[in-house]
Design an enzyme around this catalytic site. Structure first.
Site, PDB file in Angstrom:
ATOM      1  N   CYS A   9      83.091  28.376 -17.327  1.00  0.00           N
ATOM      2  CA  CYS A   9      82.718  29.561 -16.548  1.00  0.00           C
ATOM      3  C   CYS A   9      83.790  30.619 -16.790  1.00  0.00           C
ATOM      4  O   CYS A   9      84.557  30.518 -17.739  1.00  0.00           O
ATOM      5  CB  CYS A   9      82.511  29.245 -15.071  1.00  0.00           C
ATOM      6  SG  CYS A   9      84.001  28.790 -14.146  1.00  0.00           S
ATOM      7  N   ASN A  12      87.315  29.258 -14.271  1.00  0.00           N
ATOM      8  CA  ASN A  12      87.516  27.815 -14.147  1.00  0.00           C
ATOM      9  C   ASN A  12      88.045  27.427 -12.760  1.00  0.00           C
ATOM     10  O   ASN A  12      88.861  26.527 -12.617  1.00  0.00           O
ATOM     11  CB  ASN A  12      88.451  27.310 -15.257  1.00  0.00           C
ATOM     12  CG  ASN A  12      88.472  25.799 -15.434  1.00  0.00           C
ATOM     13  OD1 ASN A  12      89.493  25.232 -15.774  1.00  0.00           O
ATOM     14  ND2 ASN A  12      87.360  25.131 -15.202  1.00  0.00           N
ATOM     15  N   CYS A  14      85.519  27.796  -9.880  1.00  0.00           N
ATOM     16  CA  CYS A  14      84.341  27.570  -9.028  1.00  0.00           C
ATOM     17  C   CYS A  14      83.302  26.698  -9.742  1.00  0.00           C
ATOM     18  O   CYS A  14      83.189  25.514  -9.484  1.00  0.00           O
ATOM     19  CB  CYS A  14      83.687  28.884  -8.597  1.00  0.00           C
ATOM     20  SG  CYS A  14      84.687  29.890  -7.479  1.00  0.00           S
ATOM     21  N   ARG A  15      82.564  27.313 -10.654  1.00  0.00           N
ATOM     22  CA  ARG A  15      81.408  26.636 -11.246  1.00  0.00           C
ATOM     23  C   ARG A  15      81.757  25.516 -12.221  1.00  0.00           C
ATOM     24  O   ARG A  15      81.237  24.408 -12.110  1.00  0.00           O
ATOM     25  CB  ARG A  15      80.505  27.667 -11.926  1.00  0.00           C
ATOM     26  CG  ARG A  15      79.929  28.667 -10.945  1.00  0.00           C
ATOM     27  CD  ARG A  15      79.238  29.817 -11.634  1.00  0.00           C
ATOM     28  NE  ARG A  15      80.224  30.664 -12.312  1.00  0.00           N
ATOM     29  CZ  ARG A  15      79.927  31.656 -13.140  1.00  0.00           C
ATOM     30  NH1 ARG A  15      78.661  31.917 -13.417  1.00  0.00           N
ATOM     31  NH2 ARG A  15      80.869  32.386 -13.696  1.00  0.00           N
ATOM     32  N   SER A  16      82.619  25.786 -13.179  1.00  0.00           N
ATOM     33  CA  SER A  16      82.900  24.746 -14.176  1.00  0.00           C
ATOM     34  C   SER A  16      83.667  23.551 -13.617  1.00  0.00           C
ATOM     35  O   SER A  16      83.353  22.413 -13.982  1.00  0.00           O
ATOM     36  CB  SER A  16      83.572  25.322 -15.426  1.00  0.00           C
ATOM     37  OG  SER A  16      84.757  26.001 -15.132  1.00  0.00           O
ATOM     38  N   ASP A 126      77.578  32.923  -9.812  1.00  0.00           N
ATOM     39  CA  ASP A 126      78.984  32.843  -9.428  1.00  0.00           C
ATOM     40  C   ASP A 126      79.093  33.010  -7.908  1.00  0.00           C
ATOM     41  O   ASP A 126      78.747  34.062  -7.372  1.00  0.00           O
ATOM     42  CB  ASP A 126      79.776  33.936 -10.135  1.00  0.00           C
ATOM     43  CG  ASP A 126      81.284  33.766  -9.986  1.00  0.00           C
ATOM     44  OD1 ASP A 126      81.728  32.995  -9.106  1.00  0.00           O
ATOM     45  OD2 ASP A 126      82.018  34.412 -10.753  1.00  0.00           O
TER      46      ASP A 126
END
Length: 158
Positions: A9, A12, A14-16, A126
């Site tokens: 993401c 690095n 939140c999402r990944s 996001d």
């Protein structure tokens, strides 16, 4: 044979890392932890060395996933030598990865949600600037796509 998966993401945090933690748990539960290696990274260096966002950690913890041990890092060109799957959370990060990608990369580079069963979302939104419901949505989308990714890896590689 082992398969290596990298989730990517922007920062690095939140999402990944959420994808890394969820997929790690799923792989462990399936007994394939020795055959599938997992990591995450960001296309920027903004948060390098930092833990995931506290809201990300809290949302994942509710689902029995510990992200507190992870730390952010930036994608590097050598990741294309090391990973069989490089999965972007959104089109913007996918575009950045395509710029970095060497011509001879033979692995899979694409959007992570392509492995999911839901069709409402193409990208993992996001959650950074929103409320807790955004983090829950991210978890739901990632859990769905992680299951599909694991099935695809089992079918095609193991």
């Amino acid at each position: 044979m082992s398969v290596k998966v990298l989730f990517v993401c922007l920062g690095n945090i939140c999402r990944s890392p959420t994808a890394e933690g969820i997929f790690q748990k799923l792989v462990h539960e399936s007994g394939l932890a020795k055959r599938i290696q997992i990591d995450s990274a960001g296309t920027t260096s903004w948060h390098q060395g930092r833990s995931p966002d506290p809201r990300t950690i809290a949302a994942a913890k509710k689902r029995d996933i510990d992200l507190s041990v992870l730390s952010a890092r930036q994608v590097k060109r050598s990741d294309f030598e090391d990973f069989d799957y490089i999965l972007a959370m959104d089109d913007s990060n996918l575009s950045d990865l395509k710029i970095l990608k060497p011509e001879d990369y033979s692995g899979y580079l694409g959007l992570f949600l392509e492995f999911g069963s839901q069709k409402k979302y193409r990208e993992v939104p996001d959650p950074y600037h929103g409320g807790s419901e955004g983090f829950e949505l991210v978890l739901d989308l990632i859990e769905d796509s992680a299951a599909g990714l694991l099935l695809s890896i089992q079918k095609n590689h193991l």
